[in-house]
Design a protein around this motif. Structure first.
Motif, PDB file in Angstrom:
ATOM      1  N   ALA A 277      39.044  40.030  37.391  1.00 23.60           N
ATOM      2  CA  ALA A 277      37.972  41.107  37.854  1.00 23.60           C
ATOM      3  C   ALA A 277      38.307  42.365  37.627  1.00 23.60           C
ATOM      4  O   ALA A 277      37.629  43.344  37.726  1.00 23.60           O
ATOM      5  CB  ALA A 277      37.607  40.730  39.392  1.00 23.60           C
ATOM      6  N   GLY A 278      39.673  42.704  37.667  1.00 31.03           N
ATOM      7  CA  GLY A 278      40.047  44.184  37.512  1.00 31.03           C
ATOM      8  C   GLY A 278      39.796  44.771  35.983  1.00 31.03           C
ATOM      9  O   GLY A 278      40.085  45.990  35.910  1.00 31.03           O
ATOM     10  N   GLN A 279      39.277  43.793  34.876  1.00 36.08           N
ATOM     11  CA  GLN A 279      39.154  44.156  33.836  1.00 36.08           C
ATOM     12  C   GLN A 279      37.712  44.387  33.440  1.00 36.08           C
ATOM     13  O   GLN A 279      37.389  44.731  32.553  1.00 36.08           O
ATOM     14  CB  GLN A 279      39.525  43.065  32.743  1.00 36.08           C
ATOM     15  N   LEU A 280      36.800  44.325  34.669  1.00 33.94           N
ATOM     16  CA  LEU A 280      35.237  44.397  34.165  1.00 33.94           C
ATOM     17  C   LEU A 280      35.363  45.701  34.813  1.00 33.94           C
ATOM     18  O   LEU A 280      35.310  45.977  36.162  1.00 33.94           O
ATOM     19  CB  LEU A 280      34.653  43.262  34.953  1.00 33.94           C
ATOM     20  N   ALA A 281      34.523  46.604  34.151  1.00 36.51           N
ATOM     21  CA  ALA A 281      34.283  47.763  34.486  1.00 36.51           C
ATOM     22  C   ALA A 281      33.233  48.158  35.797  1.00 36.51           C
ATOM     23  O   ALA A 281      33.479  48.853  36.782  1.00 36.51           O
ATOM     24  CB  ALA A 281      33.807  48.770  33.504  1.00 36.51           C
ATOM     25  N   TRP A 282      32.233  46.992  36.014  1.00 33.38           N
ATOM     26  CA  TRP A 282      31.444  47.161  37.251  1.00 33.38           C
ATOM     27  C   TRP A 282      31.865  46.596  38.322  1.00 33.38           C
ATOM     28  O   TRP A 282      31.589  46.604  39.492  1.00 33.38           O
ATOM     29  CB  TRP A 282      29.932  46.451  36.698  1.00 33.38           C
ATOM     30  N   LEU A 283      33.001  46.098  38.162  1.00 30.53           N
ATOM     31  CA  LEU A 283      33.867  45.438  39.217  1.00 30.53           C
ATOM     32  C   LEU A 283      35.047  46.135  39.752  1.00 30.53           C
ATOM     33  O   LEU A 283      35.553  45.957  40.855  1.00 30.53           O
ATOM     34  CB  LEU A 283      34.416  43.757  39.053  1.00 30.53           C
ATOM     35  N   GLN A 284      35.537  47.115  38.854  1.00 30.30           N
ATOM     36  CA  GLN A 284      36.550  48.000  39.435  1.00 30.30           C
ATOM     37  C   GLN A 284      36.175  48.906  40.572  1.00 30.30           C
ATOM     38  O   GLN A 284      37.178  49.087  41.248  1.00 30.30           O
ATOM     39  CB  GLN A 284      36.998  48.805  38.175  1.00 30.30           C
ATOM     40  N   ILE A 297      32.067  35.054  40.616  1.00 35.66           N
ATOM     41  CA  ILE A 297      32.817  33.919  39.786  1.00 35.66           C
ATOM     42  C   ILE A 297      32.157  33.459  38.657  1.00 35.66           C
ATOM     43  O   ILE A 297      32.550  33.377  37.585  1.00 35.66           O
ATOM     44  CB  ILE A 297      33.293  32.528  40.588  1.00 35.66           C
ATOM     45  N   GLY A 298      30.763  33.775  38.766  1.00 34.70           N
ATOM     46  CA  GLY A 298      29.657  33.126  37.442  1.00 34.70           C
ATOM     47  C   GLY A 298      30.034  34.405  36.457  1.00 34.70           C
ATOM     48  O   GLY A 298      30.253  33.864  35.430  1.00 34.70           O
ATOM     49  N   ASP A 299      30.231  35.585  37.019  1.00 33.39           N
ATOM     50  CA  ASP A 299      30.413  36.507  35.730  1.00 33.39           C
ATOM     51  C   ASP A 299      31.665  36.472  35.001  1.00 33.39           C
ATOM     52  O   ASP A 299      31.968  36.759  33.966  1.00 33.39           O
ATOM     53  CB  ASP A 299      30.250  38.120  36.382  1.00 33.39           C
ATOM     54  N   LEU A 300      32.622  35.987  36.065  1.00 34.25           N
ATOM     55  CA  LEU A 300      34.230  36.024  35.466  1.00 34.25           C
ATOM     56  C   LEU A 300      34.233  34.968  34.528  1.00 34.25           C
ATOM     57  O   LEU A 300      34.920  34.748  33.613  1.00 34.25           O
ATOM     58  CB  LEU A 300      35.155  35.783  36.548  1.00 34.25           C
ATOM     59  N   LEU A 301      33.572  33.858  34.861  1.00 28.40           N
ATOM     60  CA  LEU A 301      33.870  32.507  33.899  1.00 28.40           C
ATOM     61  C   LEU A 301      32.835  32.705  32.537  1.00 28.40           C
ATOM     62  O   LEU A 301      33.151  32.199  31.790  1.00 28.40           O
ATOM     63  CB  LEU A 301      33.046  31.331  34.790  1.00 28.40           C
ATOM     64  N   THR A 310      42.812  40.124  28.139  1.00 28.63           N
ATOM     65  CA  THR A 310      43.473  41.232  28.524  1.00 28.63           C
ATOM     66  C   THR A 310      43.733  41.394  29.911  1.00 28.63           C
ATOM     67  O   THR A 310      44.575  42.423  29.934  1.00 28.63           O
ATOM     68  CB  THR A 310      41.792  42.029  28.608  1.00 28.63           C
ATOM     69  N   ALA A 311      43.784  40.583  30.647  1.00 31.04           N
ATOM     70  CA  ALA A 311      44.409  40.690  31.983  1.00 31.04           C
ATOM     71  C   ALA A 311      45.914  39.825  31.990  1.00 31.04           C
ATOM     72  O   ALA A 311      46.688  40.395  32.910  1.00 31.04           O
ATOM     73  CB  ALA A 311      43.625  39.808  33.312  1.00 31.04           C
ATOM     74  N   PHE A 312      46.144  39.309  31.073  1.00 31.42           N
ATOM     75  CA  PHE A 312      47.545  38.621  30.986  1.00 31.42           C
ATOM     76  C   PHE A 312      48.064  38.902  29.544  1.00 31.42           C
ATOM     77  O   PHE A 312      47.417  38.784  28.601  1.00 31.42           O
ATOM     78  CB  PHE A 312      47.602  37.238  31.338  1.00 31.42           C
ATOM     79  N   ARG A 313      49.243  39.042  29.437  1.00 30.13           N
ATOM     80  CA  ARG A 313      50.113  38.817  28.150  1.00 30.13           C
ATOM     81  C   ARG A 313      50.890  37.751  27.991  1.00 30.13           C
ATOM     82  O   ARG A 313      51.312  37.093  29.005  1.00 30.13           O
ATOM     83  CB  ARG A 313      50.827  40.181  27.989  1.00 30.13           C
ATOM     84  N   ASP A 314      50.980  37.359  26.617  1.00 28.60           N
ATOM     85  CA  ASP A 314      51.813  36.276  26.415  1.00 28.60           C
ATOM     86  C   ASP A 314      53.343  36.347  26.834  1.00 28.60           C
ATOM     87  O   ASP A 314      53.848  37.243  26.376  1.00 28.60           O
ATOM     88  CB  ASP A 314      51.458  35.901  24.760  1.00 28.60           C
ATOM     89  N   GLY A 315      53.732  35.463  27.484  1.00 28.29           N
ATOM     90  CA  GLY A 315      55.012  35.600  27.909  1.00 28.29           C
ATOM     91  C   GLY A 315      56.040  35.356  26.671  1.00 28.29           C
ATOM     92  O   GLY A 315      57.103  35.935  26.981  1.00 28.29           O
ATOM     93  N   THR A 316      55.780  34.649  25.893  1.00 30.21           N
ATOM     94  CA  THR A 316      56.575  34.712  24.499  1.00 30.21           C
ATOM     95  C   THR A 316      56.739  35.698  24.022  1.00 30.21           C
ATOM     96  O   THR A 316      57.874  36.108  23.350  1.00 30.21           O
ATOM     97  CB  THR A 316      56.232  33.509  23.596  1.00 30.21           C
TER      98      THR A 316
END
Length: 416
Positions: A277-284, A297-301, A310-316
């Protein structure tokens, strides 16, 4: 009659077949001697030569089934009929039971393990035919312990060398959610808690897929995460009426057991949604928390694939990113501080690495501290230990002079 067949009493070859009750017997027509009295089964070679064998010498005695095995075979058939399985499933489960019962490791097991064996055969058959059935459902029908059932299941698969595919997660979600008592109004379920089955199942599948993409399912039992995803899907469809309902109350309304780790899986899933949710402008601008994020949850899905990237980066790729950051750090220091440059301590935080929870929060391991020896410094030092520290002749002479001086000082009396 064939040549060579004679009466044992009179030696006559006039032998005729006579029907006595339900058995077909051979009787000598001259003396009336019954030649084949008490014979029930024969072999092919004996029938050709008209030589019968008794029941104790035939294969019929070895083919008899014990009472315990007969009872378990009936339970296999009853269980298949309760689950409304096809007839081919029933035949396959019976064949697996007969093969497993011949194994010494299972045949000599205790009675509790033999009773569980019935459900293991049915579960293996359903898994091989891609029929959605959980281990918990079988344990509920048989009133069996889950630990004993899982151990017997793994032992049977290993001993028989069976290839049992794992159950598809989507089929497991459909099968498990179908048992929830929230799709029809009843006295125990208020109208505001009743939900459409198709809508709830569709959103639950999306949440479970999101949990799978973010490492929340890997290496864990699937039912707790499915329970948490179903609870969030049910809340998000009508949040105004259902946000006050807890997970325990939801399971009580749905008439299902609450798995122990479901509360922890719920918190992990809410943390993932809050990070997205921190990556959506209208939810920040809304400053969401784990309670209010359920409404969106509907918008996030709807945008989950983009938000996860965008919210997570690849650990490898974390190591490579650190190397690139170290290489570019010297170049950034040379650039002058402009009016729009951010201070180093106020730069935006990097995304959270996309790793399993066991790697993000590893369990604490107990470290044994070395035993502390009580050393005060007043202990006596032996001559042999002192000699170990003396390396050169000069050190030996200095030590002898010091020792002589200390002895002389001890002999001088103190002035009054």
């Amino acid at each position: 009659m064939p040549n060579g067949s004679r009466c044992p009493d009179c030696g006559s070859s006039e032998l005729v077949e006579d029907s006595h009750y339900s058995q077909s017997q051979l009787v000598c027509s001259d003396c009336g001697c019954v030649v084949t009295e008490g014979v029930l089964t024969t072999t092919f070679s004996d029938e050709g030569n008209l030589r019968e064998v008794t029941y104790s010498r035939s294969t019929g005695e070895n083919e008899q089934v014990s009472r315990c095995q007969q009872r378990d075979l009936r339970r296999v058939r009853d269980l298949c009929r309760i689950l409304k399985l096809p007839l081919t499933f029933e035949d396959t489960a019976i064949s697996y039971y007969q093969k497993a019962y011949q194994l010494s490791g299972i045949r000599a097991a205790r009675l509790q393990k033999k009773e569980v064996l019935v459900g293991c055969c049915v579960l293996i058959t359903c898994r091989q035919h891609n029929w959605p059935l959980t281990m918990g459902t079988i344990c509920t029908l048989l009133y069996a312990d889950l630990d004993v059932f899982s151990g017997t299941y793994m032992q049977m698969v290993k001993l028989l060398g069976l290839d049992v595919p794992s159950l598809c997660l989507a089929d497991l979600v459909k099968s498990y959610c179908s048992s929830f008592k929230l799709f029809q109004a009843s006295p125990s379920v208020p109208a505001k808690y009743v939900e459409d089955k198709d809508k709830m199942l569709s959103r639950t599948l999306q949440l479970v897929e999101l949990a799978d993409e973010t490492w929340l399912v890997t290496g864990r039992h699937p039912l707790p995460i499915i329970t948490a995803a179903t609870f969030l899907a049910w809340q998000s469809l009508r949040p105004s009426d259902r946000l006050t309902c807890s997970l325990a109350q939801f399971c009580k309304l749905a008439n299902v057991d609450l798995p122990y780790p479901a509360a922890s899986r719920l918190q992990e899933l809410l943390a993932v949604l809050l990070q997205m949710a921190g990556q959506l402008a209208w939810l920040q601008v809304l400053k969401l928390n784990k309670r209010s994020v359920v409404k969106h949850i509907g918008d996030l899905l709807q945008h989950r694939h983009m938000l996860v990237r965008t919210a997570f980066r690849d650990g490898t790729a974390e190591v490579e990113a650190k190397q690139q950051q170290q290489q570019g750090q010297g170049q950034q220091d040379e650039v002058g501080d402009g009016p729009f440059d951010l201070p180093k301590r106020k730069r935006p935080a990097s995304p959270t690495p996309l790793l399993p929870p066991c790697m993000l929060k590893p369990p604490k391991r107990t470290h044994t501290l070395p035993s502390e020896s009580a050393v005060t410094g007043d202990e006596d030092i032996s001559d042999s230990e002192i000699e170990q520290y003396l390396r050169t002749p000069q050190e030996v002479r200095d030590f002898e002079r010091a020792q002589a001086a200390s002895q002389a000082a001890m002999r001088v009396p103190n002035p009054p």
